[in-house]
Scaffold this motif. Structure first.
Motif, PDB file in Angstrom:
ATOM      1  N   HIS A  17      -7.643  10.728  -9.725  1.00 49.74           N
ATOM      2  CA  HIS A  17      -8.578  10.337  -8.672  1.00 49.74           C
ATOM      3  C   HIS A  17      -9.250  11.623  -8.209  1.00 49.74           C
ATOM      4  CE1 HIS A  17      -6.744   6.292  -8.419  1.00 49.74           C
ATOM      5  NE2 HIS A  17      -5.678   6.962  -8.836  1.00 49.74           N
ATOM      6  N   VAL A  18     -10.501  11.785  -8.578  1.00 46.87           N
ATOM      7  CA  VAL A  18     -11.222  13.035  -8.337  1.00 46.87           C
ATOM      8  C   VAL A  18     -12.059  12.867  -7.071  1.00 46.87           C
ATOM      9  CG1 VAL A  18     -12.731  14.775  -9.338  1.00 46.87           C
ATOM     10  CG2 VAL A  18     -11.293  13.372 -10.844  1.00 46.87           C
ATOM     11  N   ILE A  19     -11.724  13.630  -6.037  1.00 48.58           N
ATOM     12  CA  ILE A  19     -12.290  13.434  -4.712  1.00 48.58           C
ATOM     13  C   ILE A  19     -13.084  14.669  -4.284  1.00 48.58           C
ATOM     14  CG2 ILE A  19     -11.786  12.648  -2.374  1.00 48.58           C
ATOM     15  CD1 ILE A  19     -10.625  10.858  -4.591  1.00 48.58           C
ATOM     16  N   ALA A  20     -14.253  14.423  -3.687  1.00 53.54           N
ATOM     17  CA  ALA A  20     -15.083  15.508  -3.154  1.00 53.54           C
ATOM     18  C   ALA A  20     -15.858  14.972  -1.963  1.00 53.54           C
ATOM     19  CB  ALA A  20     -16.040  16.037  -4.228  1.00 53.54           C
ATOM     20  N   GLY A  21     -16.658  15.839  -1.351  1.00 51.58           N
ATOM     21  CA  GLY A  21     -17.563  15.410  -0.295  1.00 51.58           C
ATOM     22  C   GLY A  21     -16.878  14.818   0.925  1.00 51.58           C
ATOM     23  N   GLU A  22     -17.513  13.794   1.505  1.00 50.01           N
ATOM     24  CA  GLU A  22     -17.024  13.207   2.753  1.00 50.01           C
ATOM     25  C   GLU A  22     -15.645  12.569   2.593  1.00 50.01           C
ATOM     26  OE1 GLU A  22     -19.883  10.551   4.368  1.00 50.01           O
ATOM     27  OE2 GLU A  22     -21.408  12.102   4.692  1.00 50.01           O
ATOM     28  N   ALA A  23     -15.391  11.972   1.456  1.00 52.60           N
ATOM     29  CA  ALA A  23     -14.078  11.351   1.245  1.00 52.60           C
ATOM     30  C   ALA A  23     -12.969  12.399   1.308  1.00 52.60           C
ATOM     31  CB  ALA A  23     -14.050  10.627  -0.101  1.00 52.60           C
ATOM     32  N   LEU A  24     -13.194  13.559   0.705  1.00 49.92           N
ATOM     33  CA  LEU A  24     -12.203  14.623   0.745  1.00 49.92           C
ATOM     34  C   LEU A  24     -12.059  15.169   2.161  1.00 49.92           C
ATOM     35  CD1 LEU A  24     -10.191  16.504  -0.560  1.00 49.92           C
ATOM     36  CD2 LEU A  24     -12.088  17.914  -1.398  1.00 49.92           C
ATOM     37  N   ASP A  25     -13.177  15.275   2.879  1.00 52.52           N
ATOM     38  CA  ASP A  25     -13.111  15.741   4.272  1.00 52.52           C
ATOM     39  C   ASP A  25     -12.263  14.802   5.121  1.00 52.52           C
ATOM     40  OD1 ASP A  25     -14.668  17.952   3.756  1.00 52.52           O
ATOM     41  OD2 ASP A  25     -16.548  16.995   4.366  1.00 52.52           O
ATOM     42  N   ARG A  26     -12.372  13.497   4.887  1.00 52.13           N
ATOM     43  CA  ARG A  26     -11.584  12.537   5.652  1.00 52.13           C
ATOM     44  C   ARG A  26     -10.101  12.652   5.323  1.00 52.13           C
ATOM     45  NH1 ARG A  26     -16.298   9.249   4.737  1.00 52.13           N
ATOM     46  NH2 ARG A  26     -15.372   8.358   2.840  1.00 52.13           N
ATOM     47  N   ILE A  27      -9.791  12.906   4.055  1.00 58.16           N
ATOM     48  CA  ILE A  27      -8.389  13.109   3.678  1.00 58.16           C
ATOM     49  C   ILE A  27      -7.844  14.368   4.335  1.00 58.16           C
ATOM     50  CG2 ILE A  27      -6.857  13.677   1.759  1.00 58.16           C
ATOM     51  CD1 ILE A  27      -8.524  11.806   0.007  1.00 58.16           C
ATOM     52  N   ARG A  28      -8.613  15.450   4.296  1.00 48.73           N
ATOM     53  CA  ARG A  28      -8.180  16.695   4.941  1.00 48.73           C
ATOM     54  C   ARG A  28      -7.881  16.461   6.424  1.00 48.73           C
ATOM     55  NH1 ARG A  28     -10.524  20.619   1.145  1.00 48.73           N
ATOM     56  NH2 ARG A  28     -12.708  20.105   0.817  1.00 48.73           N
ATOM     57  N   ALA A  29      -8.836  15.817   7.093  1.00 50.40           N
ATOM     58  CA  ALA A  29      -8.701  15.617   8.543  1.00 50.40           C
ATOM     59  C   ALA A  29      -7.502  14.731   8.872  1.00 50.40           C
ATOM     60  CB  ALA A  29      -9.987  15.002   9.100  1.00 50.40           C
ATOM     61  N   GLY A  30      -7.365  13.617   8.168  1.00 51.15           N
ATOM     62  CA  GLY A  30      -6.264  12.702   8.445  1.00 51.15           C
ATOM     63  C   GLY A  30      -4.917  13.310   8.122  1.00 51.15           C
ATOM     64  N   ASN A  31      -4.843  14.030   7.013  1.00 46.64           N
ATOM     65  CA  ASN A  31      -3.590  14.672   6.616  1.00 46.64           C
ATOM     66  C   ASN A  31      -3.177  15.718   7.648  1.00 46.64           C
ATOM     67  OD1 ASN A  31      -1.492  15.051   4.552  1.00 46.64           O
ATOM     68  ND2 ASN A  31      -2.441  17.026   4.147  1.00 46.64           N
ATOM     69  N   THR A  32      -4.142  16.511   8.101  1.00 51.35           N
ATOM     70  CA  THR A  32      -3.859  17.563   9.075  1.00 51.35           C
ATOM     71  C   THR A  32      -3.470  16.975  10.427  1.00 51.35           C
ATOM     72  OG1 THR A  32      -5.396  19.077   7.969  1.00 51.35           O
ATOM     73  CG2 THR A  32      -4.794  19.586  10.252  1.00 51.35           C
ATOM     74  N   GLU A  33      -4.252  16.015  10.908  1.00 50.20           N
ATOM     75  CA  GLU A  33      -4.009  15.439  12.231  1.00 50.20           C
ATOM     76  C   GLU A  33      -2.634  14.769  12.302  1.00 50.20           C
ATOM     77  OE1 GLU A  33      -7.302  12.852  12.750  1.00 50.20           O
ATOM     78  OE2 GLU A  33      -8.756  14.501  12.965  1.00 50.20           O
ATOM     79  N   ARG A  34      -2.279  14.017  11.269  1.00 51.85           N
ATOM     80  CA  ARG A  34      -0.997  13.313  11.294  1.00 51.85           C
ATOM     81  C   ARG A  34       0.174  14.284  11.208  1.00 51.85           C
ATOM     82  NH1 ARG A  34      -1.000   7.617   9.616  1.00 51.85           N
ATOM     83  NH2 ARG A  34       0.908   8.039   8.426  1.00 51.85           N
ATOM     84  N   ASN A  35       0.019  15.317  10.393  1.00 52.70           N
ATOM     85  CA  ASN A  35       1.101  16.296  10.284  1.00 52.70           C
ATOM     86  C   ASN A  35       1.284  17.062  11.594  1.00 52.70           C
ATOM     87  OD1 ASN A  35       2.301  16.201   7.583  1.00 52.70           O
ATOM     88  ND2 ASN A  35       0.269  16.718   6.836  1.00 52.70           N
ATOM     89  N   LEU A  36       0.172  17.459  12.227  1.00 49.81           N
ATOM     90  CA  LEU A  36       0.267  18.188  13.492  1.00 49.81           C
ATOM     91  C   LEU A  36       0.829  17.305  14.602  1.00 49.81           C
ATOM     92  CD1 LEU A  36      -3.035  20.284  13.540  1.00 49.81           C
ATOM     93  CD2 LEU A  36      -0.697  21.123  13.241  1.00 49.81           C
ATOM     94  N   ALA A  37       0.595  16.004  14.485  1.00 51.82           N
ATOM     95  CA  ALA A  37       1.105  15.072  15.489  1.00 51.82           C
ATOM     96  C   ALA A  37       2.579  14.750  15.290  1.00 51.82           C
ATOM     97  CB  ALA A  37       0.280  13.788  15.462  1.00 51.82           C
ATOM     98  N   GLY A  38       3.163  15.300  14.245  1.00 50.80           N
ATOM     99  CA  GLY A  38       4.580  15.082  14.002  1.00 50.80           C
ATOM    100  C   GLY A  38       4.903  13.815  13.241  1.00 50.80           C
ATOM    101  N   VAL A  39       3.889  13.194  12.635  1.00 51.73           N
ATOM    102  CA  VAL A  39       4.148  11.998  11.837  1.00 51.73           C
ATOM    103  C   VAL A  39       4.961  12.408  10.606  1.00 51.73           C
ATOM    104  CG1 VAL A  39       3.105  10.129  10.495  1.00 51.73           C
ATOM    105  CG2 VAL A  39       2.002  10.929  12.604  1.00 51.73           C
ATOM    106  N   PRO A  40       6.110  11.800  10.349  1.00 54.18           N
ATOM    107  CA  PRO A  40       6.924  12.182   9.183  1.00 54.18           C
ATOM    108  C   PRO A  40       6.110  12.046   7.891  1.00 54.18           C
ATOM    109  CG  PRO A  40       8.164  10.754  10.639  1.00 54.18           C
ATOM    110  CD  PRO A  40       6.760  10.736  11.143  1.00 54.18           C
ATOM    111  N   HIS A  41       6.343  12.962   6.967  1.00 45.79           N
ATOM    112  CA  HIS A  41       5.579  12.898   5.718  1.00 45.79           C
ATOM    113  C   HIS A  41       5.950  11.632   4.954  1.00 45.79           C
ATOM    114  CE1 HIS A  41       8.448  13.639   2.442  1.00 45.79           C
ATOM    115  NE2 HIS A  41       9.096  14.455   3.254  1.00 45.79           N
ATOM    116  N   SER A  42       5.028  11.189   4.155  1.00 49.98           N
ATOM    117  CA  SER A  42       5.222   9.952   3.402  1.00 49.98           C
ATOM    118  C   SER A  42       4.908  10.155   1.923  1.00 49.98           C
ATOM    119  CB  SER A  42       4.344   8.836   3.987  1.00 49.98           C
ATOM    120  OG  SER A  42       3.002   9.272   4.126  1.00 49.98           O
ATOM    121  N   ARG A  43       5.288  11.325   1.417  1.00 52.47           N
ATOM    122  CA  ARG A  43       5.090  11.574  -0.013  1.00 52.47           C
ATOM    123  C   ARG A  43       5.814  10.509  -0.834  1.00 52.47           C
ATOM    124  NH1 ARG A  43       6.896  17.435  -1.339  1.00 52.47           N
ATOM    125  NH2 ARG A  43       6.795  16.540  -3.413  1.00 52.47           N
TER     126      ARG A  43
END
Length: 219
Positions: A48-74
């Motif tokens: 799944h090759v991601i760029a542009g706005e979709a990648l920006d949304r993944i970056r933001a959501g991943n960062t925000e949830r991790n900083l908020a202490g949401v347990p990882h879900s790998r």
């Protein structure tokens, strides 16, 4: 590039230029990567090759949830953190990050959550129906290795990572990954920024004599 030049010259790249990567070049890289062997030619992987706005949304959501202490879900299995000789501290040294510099270390962690600000992220998944097979993980590892080497042969840098997929619901949503696939790894991809200190780190490899046992040879 010659094969030896690729293998001996490749480095893990964690600092990228913002320049976009043409889709045609990525397709070349994937075509080469898929020549990696897989058990019974199952080719269990998907890209799944991601760029542009979709990648920006993944970056933001991943960062925000991790900083908020949401347990990882790998979704792919995880183990204990590396310690001792299995933990590489070269990058902190290259970046001038002291052991007690909590802010700088946190900044480095956040870079990982953002896929190191690379212009492209390749998410590797595999068919859920093959999840119980040991060969599946092996085959995905083989294609990931082939991918980063193929990218290097085209002048692209890459780093295989898990930080960028710590929050799988975010990744699934914005990368449109179907439920019958398991998210395994991500690969940051882009043109290397040669001014970024960590990109100059060349990891050492142990000598063959230390890791190989030869049986049945006369010489």
């Amino acid at each position: 590039m010659q094969f030896d030049d690729v293998i001996l010259g490749r480095r893990s790249i964690r600092g990228y230029k913002p320049d976009p990567v043409p889709r045609a070049v990525i397709e070349e890289v994937l075509t080469l990567a898929m020549r990696a062997p897989s058990s019974m030619n199952t080719q269990p992987y998907h890209f799944h090759v991601i760029a542009g706005e979709a990648l920006d949304r993944i970056r933001a959501g991943n960062t925000e949830r991790n900083l908020a202490g949401v347990p990882h879900s790998r979704e792919f299995r995880t183990g204990e953190a590396f310690v001792g000789r299995h933990r590489d501290r070269q990058l902190f040294t290259a970046m001038g990050i002291a052991r007690d510099d909590a802010a700088a270390r946190q900044g480095w962690v956040l870079r990982g959550f953002r896929q190191f600000d690379a212009p492209v992220c390749v998410i590797i998944t595999y068919d859920r129906a093959l999840a119980a097979s040991d060969d599946t993980a092996f085959d995905c590892g083989a294609v990931a290795t082939a991918l980063v080497n193929a990218a290097w042969s085209r002048g692209l840098g890459a780093v295989i990572n898990s930080q960028g997929i710590m929050q799988s619901p975010v990744v699934r949503e914005h990368a449109a990954i179907p439920d019958d696939q398991v998210i395994m790894k991500s690969i940051a991809l882009g043109w290397p920024d040669d001014s970024f200190p960590a990109n100059a780190v060349v990891s050492e490899r142990r000598p063959v004599a230390e890791v190989a046992v030869f049986v049945g040879f006369n010489e």
